[in-house]
Design an enzyme around this catalytic site. Structure first.
Site, PDB file in Angstrom:
ATOM      1  N   SER A  32       3.517-115.367  31.390  1.00  0.00           N
ATOM      2  CA  SER A  32       2.723-116.069  32.394  1.00  0.00           C
ATOM      3  C   SER A  32       1.611-116.860  31.718  1.00  0.00           C
ATOM      4  O   SER A  32       1.258-116.594  30.569  1.00  0.00           O
ATOM      5  CB  SER A  32       2.125-115.063  33.385  1.00  0.00           C
ATOM      6  OG  SER A  32       3.124-114.251  33.950  1.00  0.00           O
ATOM      7  N   GLU A 129       3.703-108.040  32.544  1.00  0.00           N
ATOM      8  CA  GLU A 129       3.890-108.563  31.188  1.00  0.00           C
ATOM      9  C   GLU A 129       4.141-107.429  30.195  1.00  0.00           C
ATOM     10  O   GLU A 129       5.002-107.530  29.317  1.00  0.00           O
ATOM     11  CB  GLU A 129       2.662-109.377  30.770  1.00  0.00           C
ATOM     12  CG  GLU A 129       2.536-110.702  31.489  1.00  0.00           C
ATOM     13  CD  GLU A 129       1.199-111.383  31.237  1.00  0.00           C
ATOM     14  OE1 GLU A 129       1.123-112.609  31.449  1.00  0.00           O
ATOM     15  OE2 GLU A 129       0.233-110.697  30.854  1.00  0.00           O
TER      16      GLU A 129
END
Length: 277
Positions: A32, A129
């Protein structure tokens, strides 16, 4: 943001994708942040050139990265929805490689740790993540020159992002602020500040706090310089209600930085350098 910074991000992202996303890659993790946008741009170019695996699956780490994947015409699949790739394991063996951005990265060399470390979570996506990174054979970080640092916390002054349960965020905030840089069992300082400060991250163009993709809050914890990232990660996680900490230690195999002059620096963990000698 200056075009110079964006160009440095683009250079780092393109170089990392060109090295690691080969036709043999079957499952790719997509991180991201703003630098990852350039990585997906390069994936789209490779797709139009028929240089990607035709069955490539992309695992997003946030709502943002899922939209990037879909907009690029690539196939997005959630981590737990990956098809069976290894019959012996009864599930996928691992994600081949994940490419992700970093808020600050370092090649900290101390007696405790000689691996690449990173602070992540500026976009409040560090829980997913870290899940995707941990399920990957390789984690490759990409960033611009401003994120390159000798010590975690030296350049990133917004604090370490900590995802917490909304049910007790005030209690968790007080407990974080009661942490001290040394432990009774070890006089070596884990971080710089004697009195940490934790702040509830507020949303932009919305009244109230930032709410993560997982429905949680973010506390940004200012510790100053972080001398022992793995130990600080463990210390914060011991507090009930903490869901994930934005310290990524001993996880990345490479960190790519785009410089102001257009050059690219690729750094690897110190342990890997020793193996190659």
């Amino acid at each position: 943001m200056s075009s110079l910074v964006e160009q440095s991000k683009r250079c780092a992202a393109f170089a990392a994708v060109d090295k690691h996303v080969l036709p043999s890659v079957r499952v790719l993790g997509i991180g991201s942040g703003s630098t990852v946008v350039h990585a997906v741009d390069r994936l789209l170019e490779l797709k139009t050139q028929n240089k990607l695996n035709p069955d490539l699956l992309c695992v997003p780490t946030s709502f943002q990265s899922k939209q990037l994947i879909i907009d690029a015409g690539l196939r997005a699949v959630d981590l737990d929805d990956l098809p069976v790739l290894d019959p012996e394991l009864g599930g996928f063996a691992s994600i081949d490689v994940t490419i992700d951005g970093a808020d600050e990265a370092t090649d900290l060399l101390t007696q405790v740790d000689s691996e690449l470390n990173a602070i992540k979570g500026g976009g409040a996506a560090h829980l997913r993540e870290k899940l995707v990174a941990h399920a990957s054979n390789k984690l490759v970080l990409i960033a611009d020159y401003r994120k390159d640092s000798d010590l975690l916390g030296a350049k990133w002054h917004q604090g370490i992002p900590v995802e917490v349960s909304p049910l007790a965020w005030r209690t968790i905030k007080r407990q974080l602020e009661r942490m001290r840089p040394t432990l009774p069992s070890d006089p070596a300082a884990l971080f710089e500040l004697d009195c940490p400060a934790a702040e509830l991250r507020q949303a932009v163009r919305k009244a109230g706090p930032v709410v993560t993709d997982n429905g949680n809050f973010i506390l940004d914890v200012r510790l100053g310089k972080v001398y022992d990232p793995p130990a600080v990660d463990r210390l914060i996680k011991m507090i009930p209600g903490v869901i994930e900490v934005g310290i990524f230690s001993n996880m990345a195999c490479e960190a790519w930085f785009g410089n102001e002059d257009g050059s690219i620096v690729c750094r690897i963990p110190k342990s890997e350098i020793k193996k190659q000698l």
